[in-house]
Design a protein around this motif. Structure first.
Motif: not given
Length: 371
Positions: A287-292
């Motif tokens: 589960v990878n959260n978008d940095a922006k």
């Protein structure tokens, strides 16, 4: 509002349904959303779950909750304990649904002023890691500009919002290995090929994947969780098998684990003169959260709520099937539980519901204006 959300959660907790059989839950959510004025757009390809919208145009911001329960007999003793024998919301998806329904009501009150579209995704079958894929394949997330969701976290204080850019929950792989040898009398092992000794040796050898093959800077877990073989005390069986899981946060670590696993199993089988059959099920990715997006969500969260930095979890979440395709943010919301997920005695703190409702609401409004 707060009391309504609590009552909603208690009702849903009393009426849990297992993955892909959430028929009454689907009817309940659909009716609630129709009363609030949402357009029900659930694709025909979904047998359970609800997709609904309010507002119009772009951006389209999706809010997601999972809806299924686990095949667990509840032992909480709560006044609103499960009425469905052998089924329990032991992961808190009742908490998630009630929170999203509460946010849906707040957003419905402002539907005429929404600067875009809010899509609600009440997703089935998270526990079996197929529900998000079912939604994707049915077209339930087509046209979405961003999606966000959360999982309650029993070890965080009620209402804490835990956010991190990047990996928050682990990739999940599942394995089953069956060794086939030659059965014989236990007193005469020389006439057989013992699958049990091959199995036990392999289980020990698999621990070297993490300790001797993975980069120490990269998280990996290999767990054998179930072993079976033989039927009686004086016979060496023909077959023995085990199953378990691998958890990783890095694509290279995931590839290394699978490669070494296969080599170890086949090598051990050969050394003991048995054959090995490996079933490898690739589950959700990280589960990878978008940095922006995470930066925007963090900024909005700390204006209204208590933002914390959680530890990433080795548990898996099929929200990953969304986050691999759509810019997304997934959070932890503190639920101050007495035990952890999937325990039959798990009790969550209703005081965490209002912050969860507000998190959905504030972030949805902020992303409509930002995107």
């Amino acid at each position: 509002m707060n009391q309504t959300v609590i009552e909603t959660r208690h009702y849903l907790h009393q009426h849990p349904e297992v993955s892909d059989h959430e028929f009454e839950t689907t009817k309940y959510i659909t009716k609630r959303l129709e009363i609030l004025g949402y357009r029900i757009i659930t694709p025909k390809g979904l047998n359970t779950g609800v997709i609904a919208e309010i507002g119009s145009g772009h951006p389209v911001i999706a809010l997601r909750s999972d809806i299924d329960a686990l095949p667990i007999q509840e032992t909480t003793g709560l006044s609103f304990a499960s009425e469905n024998k052998g089924v329990m919301h032991a992961c808190g998806h009742d908490f998630h649904m009630a929170s999203l329904l509460g946010a849906a009501e707040l957003l419905a009150d402002e539907q005429d002023s929404l600067k875009g579209t809010i899509r609600l995704v009440f997703q089935p079958a998270e526990e079996t890691h197929v529900g998000a894929q079912e939604v994707v394949h049915a077209g339930g997330v087509n046209g979405i500009d961003a999606i966000f969701g959360f999982h309650n976290k029993p070890d965080l204080k009620a209402g804490d919002i835990g956010l991190l850019p990047g990996g928050l929950m682990a990739a999940v792989d599942q394995f089953t290995v069956t060794f086939t040898g030659v059965g014989t009398h236990a007193a005469m092992p020389q006439f057989g090929k013992d699958p049990i000794i091959a199995l036990t040796s392999t289980v020990n050898a698999l621990q070297t994947i993490v300790s001797r093959n993975e980069d120490p800077q990269k998280t990996a877990v290999v767990s054998v969780t179930h072993i079976d073989g033989g039927n009686t005390w004086n016979v060496l069986p023909e077959k023995a098998w085990f199953e378990g899981t691998v958890r990783t946060f890095d694509h290279d670590a995931r590839a290394v684990a699978k490669k070494q696993f296969i080599e170890i199993v086949n090598g051990q089988a050969a050394s003991f003169g048995v054959t090995a059959n490996i079933e490898w099920v690739e589950g959700p990715d990280v589960v990878n959260n978008d940095a922006k997006l995470t930066k925007i969500v963090e900024d909005e969260t700390q204006k209204h709520l208590n933002l914390v930095r959680p530890q990433p979890s080795n548990a898996g979440e099929d929200f990953a099937f969304f986050s691999q395709r759509i810019p997304s943010v997934f959070a932890f919301v503190g639920s101050n539980g007495n035990s952890d997920w999937h325990h039959s005695d798990l009790k969550l703190d209703d005081n965490g519901l209002a912050p969860a409702v507000n998190w959905y609401y504030y972030v949805a409004k902020r992303l409509l204006s930002e995107l």
